[in-house]
Design a protein around this motif. Structure first.
Motif, mmCIF file in Angstrom:
data_model
loop_
_atom_site.group_PDB
_atom_site.id
_atom_site.type_symbol
_atom_site.label_atom_id
_atom_site.label_comp_id
_atom_site.label_asym_id
_atom_site.label_seq_id
_atom_site.Cartn_x
_atom_site.Cartn_y
_atom_site.Cartn_z
ATOM 1 N N UNK A 1 0.805 -1.223 0.000
ATOM 2 C CA UNK A 1 0.000 0.000 0.000
ATOM 3 C C UNK A 1 0.835 1.269 0.000
ATOM 4 N N UNK A 2 2.166 1.145 0.065
ATOM 5 C CA UNK A 2 3.023 2.346 0.115
ATOM 6 C C UNK A 2 3.438 2.778 -1.288
ATOM 7 N N UNK A 3 4.028 3.995 -1.375
ATOM 8 C CA UNK A 3 4.580 4.441 -2.645
ATOM 9 C C UNK A 3 5.621 3.407 -3.097
ATOM 10 N N UNK A 4 5.646 3.068 -4.382
ATOM 11 C CA UNK A 4 6.554 2.006 -4.841
ATOM 12 C C UNK A 4 8.027 2.263 -4.496
ATOM 13 N N UNK A 5 8.520 3.506 -4.608
ATOM 14 C CA UNK A 5 9.940 3.787 -4.329
ATOM 15 C C UNK A 5 10.255 3.534 -2.853
ATOM 16 N N UNK A 6 9.329 3.953 -1.985
ATOM 17 C CA UNK A 6 9.532 3.745 -0.550
ATOM 18 C C UNK A 6 9.462 2.253 -0.223
ATOM 19 N N UNK A 7 8.467 1.573 -0.773
ATOM 20 C CA UNK A 7 8.312 0.130 -0.511
ATOM 21 C C UNK A 7 9.566 -0.619 -0.938
ATOM 22 N N UNK A 8 10.117 -0.229 -2.064
ATOM 23 C CA UNK A 8 11.317 -0.913 -2.554
ATOM 24 C C UNK A 8 12.505 -0.673 -1.609
ATOM 25 N N UNK A 9 12.656 0.569 -1.169
ATOM 26 C CA UNK A 9 13.761 0.895 -0.257
ATOM 27 C C UNK A 9 13.630 0.127 1.066
ATOM 28 N N UNK A 10 12.394 0.012 1.536
ATOM 29 C CA UNK A 10 12.185 -0.667 2.827
ATOM 30 C C UNK A 10 12.467 -2.161 2.727
ATOM 31 N N UNK A 11 12.381 -2.688 1.503
ATOM 32 C CA UNK A 11 12.586 -4.129 1.321
ATOM 33 C C UNK A 11 14.025 -4.492 0.986
ATOM 34 N N UNK A 12 14.905 -3.480 0.930
ATOM 35 C CA UNK A 12 16.311 -3.768 0.623
ATOM 36 C C UNK A 12 16.868 -4.737 1.666
ATOM 37 N N UNK A 13 17.728 -5.625 1.196
ATOM 38 C CA UNK A 13 18.273 -6.664 2.074
ATOM 39 C C UNK A 13 19.018 -6.075 3.273
ATOM 40 N N UNK A 14 19.667 -4.925 3.067
ATOM 41 C CA UNK A 14 20.480 -4.355 4.155
ATOM 42 C C UNK A 14 19.671 -3.592 5.202
ATOM 43 N N UNK A 15 18.384 -3.386 4.924
ATOM 44 C CA UNK A 15 17.546 -2.686 5.895
ATOM 45 C C UNK A 15 17.038 -3.697 6.916
ATOM 46 N N UNK A 16 17.362 -3.439 8.189
ATOM 47 C CA UNK A 16 16.917 -4.351 9.243
ATOM 48 C C UNK A 16 15.655 -3.815 9.891
ATOM 49 N N UNK A 17 14.937 -4.714 10.578
ATOM 50 C CA UNK A 17 13.657 -4.343 11.174
ATOM 51 C C UNK A 17 13.684 -4.549 12.679
#
Lengths: 77, 148, 148, 77
Positions: free
Chosen positions: A32-48
């Motif tokens: 449901x997020x903007x595609x650019x933001x969703x893609x950045x959040x799914x980057x392998x190096x981004x931890x949760x």
């Protein structure tokens, strides 16, 4: 409702440090997020971190009141 | 004894902190300190460090415990700024007191390597009026590899 | 720039010295300092360091030059007491400022290793009312061997 | 006259930090000292400085006004 928290450059991309979202599966929420933001959040190096604890993203479901932080790699020295 | 671990949102006085630390550990013989400050004169107008409350301070505390467990220290101080800083302002201070000089050097060095690479800080600089995020550095990983 | 090398015959204030040094090298980014103080609480009532004027300070200056030549430093301070000291009083302070943290750590560590083993100081301790000269230590030679 | 300077524990042995001596060859001069002091001054680990410069002891001759310092090994850390 739940809350997303964006650290580092993800804050710039999201346009805010936090964003309220509906509780539910992370996958649905990202869709449901903007595609650019969703893609950045799914980057392998981004931890949760869910409510202050590092978690794996697979199968994650946000409950009411949860805080999910997206942590890009920390800055160098 | 427990380490002194602090996250400061306002400027701190590094020489006063070092003095207090050294007097508290008079029995130790050796005190090594590392002070990191915002480099002046390189076009950086301001530096901002952002932290994430639920992870940053607990992460610093865990690093302090690991460091204390690894070397026989009389005391350890880890003090890190967050927020907006001007050139010349202190960013980080690590002090290690030990009976033996080599332990104090190694502990301060280790704590700095891990603070720089493992701790939850995101850093941006203002240059020419524009903010730029600072990326991770390959050098940090090389620094860490030294500790096995 | 030249190193600041001093032989102090009276007590000095290490935190004020570190503060002045750090402010003088704001551009450097990293300042490592080592402070050695007379260990308190181990039965040492007093410590006396004797120097030999024609060799001690020139030896310290030569060490400072070697250290400055070996690492890219923004500044170096070597400050050593001589005379009579009480427990808790500072004996030696080495500060190294560098753009890169690793250089500052290595330079301070190197200067301390060589100060301890090569510099012309003779040290005695008073314990139970009697003075005892301190002998060279095998550990110092091991420390030096690290630098090749 | 010349002057001998005793550092570290050699001062205790000599009973003073300095001692005036007649100028001349070091060997002759040592022969005129108390045997225990002369022996300590000749130890291999004791280094010599003549007027502030480290020198070898072989064949050393003191001139008028010279200062010869005897430097035992420096103390450990």
């Amino acid at each position: 409702m739940a809350r997303l928290v964006f650290l580092g450059r993800l804050e710039d991309l999201a346009g805010a440090a936090e964003r309220p979202v509906a509780a539910g599966p992370l996958a649905d929420l990202l869709a449901g997020l903007e595609p650019a933001l969703a893609e950045a959040l799914q980057a392998r190096k981004v931890r949760l971190a869910l409510n202050g604890t590092l978690v794996e993203r697979d199968g994650l479901v946000l409950a009411e009141g949860d805080e999910l932080a997206f942590l890009p790699p920390v800055s160098g020295g | 004894m427990a380490a002194d671990v602090r996250l400061a949102t306002e400027p701190f006085d590094p020489s006063a902190e070092i003095g207090t630390f050294a007097r508290a550990h008079e029995a130790a013989g050796g005190v090594v300190s590392f002070l990191g400050q915002v480099r002046a004169g390189e076009g950086v107008e301001a530096l901002e460090l952002k932290h994430y409350e639920p992870l940053t301070l607990p992460g610093m505390r865990a690093l302090a415990e690991t460091t204390m467990a690894r070397w026989p220290l009389a005391g350890l101080l880890i003090l890190h700024r967050s927020g907006m800083m001007q050139p010349g302002e202190p960013i980080v201070l690590v002090c290690a007191a030990a009976r033996h000089r080599r332990d104090a050097f190694a502990a301060a060095d280790y704590a700095m390597d891990h603070l720089k690479s493992d701790s939850w800080f995101w850093k941006r600089e203002r240059r020419g009026g524009a903010w730029h995020w600072i990326e991770p550095r390959a050098e940090d990983h090389a620094d860490l590899a030294r500790w096995g």
